[in-house]
Design a protein around this motif. Structure first.
Motif, PDB file in Angstrom:
ATOM      1  N   VAL A 189       0.874  -1.173   0.000  1.00 21.00           N
ATOM      2  CA  VAL A 189       0.000   0.000   0.000  1.00 21.00           C
ATOM      3  C   VAL A 189       0.913   1.225   0.000  1.00 21.00           C
ATOM      4  O   VAL A 189       1.574   1.522   0.997  1.00 21.00           O
ATOM      5  CB  VAL A 189      -0.931   0.025   1.231  1.00 21.00           C
ATOM      6  CG1 VAL A 189      -1.978   1.125   1.075  1.00 21.00           C
ATOM      7  CG2 VAL A 189      -1.613  -1.325   1.423  1.00 21.00           C
ATOM      8  N   GLU A 190       0.983   1.900  -1.140  1.00 13.15           N
ATOM      9  CA  GLU A 190       1.960   2.980  -1.319  1.00 13.15           C
ATOM     10  C   GLU A 190       1.447   3.933  -2.382  1.00 13.15           C
ATOM     11  O   GLU A 190       1.109   3.507  -3.485  1.00 13.15           O
ATOM     12  CB  GLU A 190       3.304   2.345  -1.728  1.00 13.15           C
ATOM     13  CG  GLU A 190       4.362   3.333  -2.159  1.00 13.15           C
ATOM     14  CD  GLU A 190       4.805   4.274  -1.042  1.00 13.15           C
ATOM     15  OE1 GLU A 190       5.454   3.813  -0.094  1.00 13.15           O
ATOM     16  OE2 GLU A 190       4.472   5.469  -1.138  1.00 13.15           O
ATOM     17  N   ASP A 191       1.393   5.221  -2.063  1.00 19.11           N
ATOM     18  CA  ASP A 191       0.844   6.176  -3.020  1.00 19.11           C
ATOM     19  C   ASP A 191       1.892   6.797  -3.930  1.00 19.11           C
ATOM     20  O   ASP A 191       1.539   7.444  -4.919  1.00 19.11           O
ATOM     21  CB  ASP A 191       0.074   7.286  -2.289  1.00 19.11           C
ATOM     22  CG  ASP A 191       0.960   8.057  -1.332  1.00 19.11           C
ATOM     23  OD1 ASP A 191       1.678   7.401  -0.541  1.00 19.11           O
ATOM     24  OD2 ASP A 191       0.958   9.293  -1.376  1.00 19.11           O
ATOM     25  N   GLU A 192       3.175   6.637  -3.596  1.00 22.14           N
ATOM     26  CA  GLU A 192       4.197   7.193  -4.478  1.00 22.14           C
ATOM     27  C   GLU A 192       4.544   6.151  -5.547  1.00 22.14           C
ATOM     28  O   GLU A 192       5.119   5.105  -5.230  1.00 22.14           O
ATOM     29  CB  GLU A 192       5.439   7.572  -3.676  1.00 22.14           C
ATOM     30  CG  GLU A 192       5.220   8.800  -2.806  1.00 22.14           C
ATOM     31  CD  GLU A 192       6.234   8.913  -1.685  1.00 22.14           C
ATOM     32  OE1 GLU A 192       7.420   9.075  -1.997  1.00 22.14           O
ATOM     33  OE2 GLU A 192       5.839   8.805  -0.516  1.00 22.14           O
ATOM     34  N   PRO A 193       4.184   6.445  -6.823  1.00 23.02           N
ATOM     35  CA  PRO A 193       4.326   5.438  -7.884  1.00 23.02           C
ATOM     36  C   PRO A 193       5.740   4.870  -8.005  1.00 23.02           C
ATOM     37  O   PRO A 193       5.899   3.675  -8.208  1.00 23.02           O
ATOM     38  CB  PRO A 193       3.953   6.208  -9.151  1.00 23.02           C
ATOM     39  CG  PRO A 193       3.161   7.374  -8.692  1.00 23.02           C
ATOM     40  CD  PRO A 193       3.643   7.716  -7.320  1.00 23.02           C
TER      41      PRO A 193
ATOM     42  N   LEU B 267       2.968  -1.404   4.316  1.00 26.57           N
ATOM     43  CA  LEU B 267       2.004  -0.309   4.395  1.00 26.57           C
ATOM     44  C   LEU B 267       2.691   1.030   4.648  1.00 26.57           C
ATOM     45  O   LEU B 267       3.361   1.219   5.661  1.00 26.57           O
ATOM     46  CB  LEU B 267       1.046  -0.629   5.560  1.00 26.57           C
ATOM     47  CG  LEU B 267      -0.056   0.351   5.916  1.00 26.57           C
ATOM     48  CD1 LEU B 267      -1.072   0.474   4.802  1.00 26.57           C
ATOM     49  CD2 LEU B 267      -0.743  -0.108   7.206  1.00 26.57           C
ATOM     50  N   ASP B 268       2.510   1.955   3.718  1.00 28.30           N
ATOM     51  CA  ASP B 268       2.973   3.322   3.921  1.00 28.30           C
ATOM     52  C   ASP B 268       2.038   3.956   4.952  1.00 28.30           C
ATOM     53  O   ASP B 268       0.848   3.647   4.981  1.00 28.30           O
ATOM     54  CB  ASP B 268       2.903   4.069   2.581  1.00 28.30           C
ATOM     55  CG  ASP B 268       3.431   5.493   2.680  1.00 28.30           C
ATOM     56  OD1 ASP B 268       4.194   5.781   3.628  1.00 28.30           O
ATOM     57  OD2 ASP B 268       3.063   6.313   1.820  1.00 28.30           O
ATOM     58  N   ASN B 269       2.566   4.825   5.797  1.00 26.70           N
ATOM     59  CA  ASN B 269       1.689   5.422   6.813  1.00 26.70           C
ATOM     60  C   ASN B 269       0.975   6.669   6.308  1.00 26.70           C
ATOM     61  O   ASN B 269      -0.190   6.898   6.608  1.00 26.70           O
ATOM     62  CB  ASN B 269       2.460   5.741   8.086  1.00 26.70           C
ATOM     63  CG  ASN B 269       1.512   6.083   9.222  1.00 26.70           C
ATOM     64  OD1 ASN B 269       0.403   5.560   9.278  1.00 26.70           O
ATOM     65  ND2 ASN B 269       1.937   6.976  10.101  1.00 26.70           N
ATOM     66  N   LEU B 270       1.679   7.469   5.511  1.00 24.16           N
ATOM     67  CA  LEU B 270       1.060   8.697   4.995  1.00 24.16           C
ATOM     68  C   LEU B 270       0.438   8.419   3.633  1.00 24.16           C
ATOM     69  O   LEU B 270       1.127   8.328   2.623  1.00 24.16           O
ATOM     70  CB  LEU B 270       2.113   9.801   4.868  1.00 24.16           C
ATOM     71  CG  LEU B 270       2.711  10.283   6.198  1.00 24.16           C
ATOM     72  CD1 LEU B 270       3.806  11.302   5.955  1.00 24.16           C
ATOM     73  CD2 LEU B 270       1.633  10.847   7.105  1.00 24.16           C
ATOM     74  N   LEU B 271      -0.884   8.259   3.641  1.00 23.42           N
ATOM     75  CA  LEU B 271      -1.587   7.863   2.424  1.00 23.42           C
ATOM     76  C   LEU B 271      -2.788   8.756   2.180  1.00 23.42           C
ATOM     77  O   LEU B 271      -3.399   9.249   3.136  1.00 23.42           O
ATOM     78  CB  LEU B 271      -2.114   6.430   2.582  1.00 23.42           C
ATOM     79  CG  LEU B 271      -1.111   5.284   2.617  1.00 23.42           C
ATOM     80  CD1 LEU B 271      -1.771   4.030   3.160  1.00 23.42           C
ATOM     81  CD2 LEU B 271      -0.542   5.027   1.226  1.00 23.42           C
TER      82      LEU B 271
ATOM     83  N   THR C 254      11.741   3.033   8.729  1.00 23.38           N
ATOM     84  CA  THR C 254      11.729   4.444   8.374  1.00 23.38           C
ATOM     85  C   THR C 254      12.195   4.662   6.937  1.00 23.38           C
ATOM     86  O   THR C 254      13.165   4.066   6.497  1.00 23.38           O
ATOM     87  CB  THR C 254      12.649   5.238   9.334  1.00 23.38           C
ATOM     88  OG1 THR C 254      12.264   4.919  10.668  1.00 23.38           O
ATOM     89  CG2 THR C 254      12.507   6.720   9.115  1.00 23.38           C
ATOM     90  N   LYS C 255      11.483   5.528   6.225  1.00 22.69           N
ATOM     91  CA  LYS C 255      11.902   5.944   4.883  1.00 22.69           C
ATOM     92  C   LYS C 255      12.943   7.049   5.011  1.00 22.69           C
ATOM     93  O   LYS C 255      12.777   7.908   5.863  1.00 22.69           O
ATOM     94  CB  LYS C 255      10.702   6.501   4.116  1.00 22.69           C
ATOM     95  CG  LYS C 255       9.868   5.489   3.389  1.00 22.69           C
ATOM     96  CD  LYS C 255       8.786   6.276   2.638  1.00 22.69           C
ATOM     97  CE  LYS C 255       7.789   5.361   1.993  1.00 22.69           C
ATOM     98  NZ  LYS C 255       6.649   6.119   1.440  1.00 22.69           N
ATOM     99  N   PRO C 256      13.955   7.123   4.144  1.00 27.26           N
ATOM    100  CA  PRO C 256      14.235   6.144   3.093  1.00 27.26           C
ATOM    101  C   PRO C 256      14.874   4.886   3.680  1.00 27.26           C
ATOM    102  O   PRO C 256      15.593   4.974   4.671  1.00 27.26           O
ATOM    103  CB  PRO C 256      15.218   6.885   2.195  1.00 27.26           C
ATOM    104  CG  PRO C 256      15.904   7.851   3.097  1.00 27.26           C
ATOM    105  CD  PRO C 256      14.927   8.222   4.158  1.00 27.26           C
TER     106      PRO C 256
HETATM  107 CA    CA Z   1       2.933   8.266   1.170  1.00 25.88          CA
END
Ligand code: CA
Length: 222
Positions: free
Chosen positions: A6-10, A50-54, A100-102
Motif C-alpha cells: 500500500v503505497e501512493d508514491e508510484p 504499508l505506507d503510513n502517509l496515504l 523508516t523511509k528512506p
Molecule cells: Ca505516502
C-alpha cells in the motif's frame, strides 16, 4: 506467498513491486488507504507493506481496519514519520514492525523474511519434501542431487505446496497465495502448472508427489 503493497508514491510502489517479484512473491499494489484497507480485508495476503502517509485513509487506520476483521497477518509499516510516539501508536494499532523511509532494500527484505518466519518457524527458507529440496532465498530446486529448472510461477506454486505438506489446498487457496489479481480465475492456469511440475518432479516408479484430491484440490506428500 502473496504480498500487498500500500503505497501512493508510484516510484516507490513500482520499485517495491519489482524487488518483491524478484524474490518470488506475488504482489498487488494499492495506491491509497481506502483501496489498501479493502484489498487487505477481502483477500488472503501473507504480509502487507504499508505506507503510513496515504491519501484517503492513513496507514494507522488501515492497520486498525485489518485487525478489526480478525486478520492476523504481519503488517510492516514503512513511513517517513519517525517520532517515537508514531511508532508506539502504530504498534498499538496492530502493526508488527516499522521501517523508516528512506530504507535500504536489503533491510526491508530482511524484515519481510523475519515477519514471515515468525509463526512458529513455519516460513523457513529451505523446504524438503521427500527427495525435493527447495531454497527460497536462491530460488533453486533440486530433486535428489539433480538441479530442476522451474519457471517463476512453477517455483511459487511448488513453494506453496511444500510449505503446506500433507494439507489439501483448494484452487481458491492456491490462487490467493500464488497468483496476483491479474489472473483469470476461470482459466486452467493452476491445472497446467501442476501438470508441468509433475513432469519435472515426478519419477514414474513412485507414487505421485503432487496428488489430485478429487473435488477438493491438490496435496503434496503423503
Ligand atoms: Ca505516502
Amino acid at each position: 506467498m502473496r504480498i500487498l503493497v500500500v503505497e501512493d508514491e508510484p516510484k516507490i510502489a513500482c520499485f517495491l513491486k519489482e524487488a518483491l517479484i524478484a524474490e518470488f512473491f506475488a504482489v498487488d499494489v494499492a495506491v491509497d488507504g481506502e483501496i489498501g484497507s479493502y484489498l487487505a480485508r477481502t483477500n488472503d495476503y501473507d504480509l502487507i507493506i504499508l505506507d503510513n502517509l496515504l491519501p484517503k485513509k492513513e496507514g494507522i487506520q488501515v492497520c486498525k481496519d485489518i485487525r478489526a476483521v480478525g486478520k492476523n497477518l504481519p503488517i510492516l509499516v514503512v513511513s517517513v514519520k519517525t517520532g517515537i510516539n508514531d511508532k508506539v501508536t502504530l504498534l498499538n494499532a496492530g502493526a508488527d514492525d516499522y521501517l523508516t523511509k528512506p530504507f535500504i532494500l536489503e533491510e526491508l527484505l530482511a524484515r519481510v523474511r523475519a515477519l514471515l518466519r515468525r509463526p512458529a518457524g513455519l516460513e523457513e527458507d529451505e523446504l524438503i519434501v521427500d527427495d525435493i529440496f527447495l531454497d527460497a532465498r536462491s530460488g533453486s530446486v533440486r530433486k535428489g542431487d539433480k538441479r530442476v529448472y522451474l519457471t517463476r510461477k512453477e517455483f511459487m506454486l511448488l513453494q506453496y505446496l511444500m510449505r503446506n505438506e500433507g494439507i489439501v489446498l483448494s484452487r481458491g487457496m492456491i490462487l490467493e497465495h500464488v497468483w496476483d489479481m491479474s489472473v483469470d480465475i476461470f482459466s486452467n492456469t493452476i491445472e497446467s502448472h501442476i501438470l508441468s511440475l509433475r513432469k519435472k518432479l515426478d519419477d514414474m516408479s513412485k507414487d505421485r508427489l503432487i496428488q489430485t484430491v478429487p473435488g477438493r484440490g491438490y496435496r503434496m506428500g503423503v
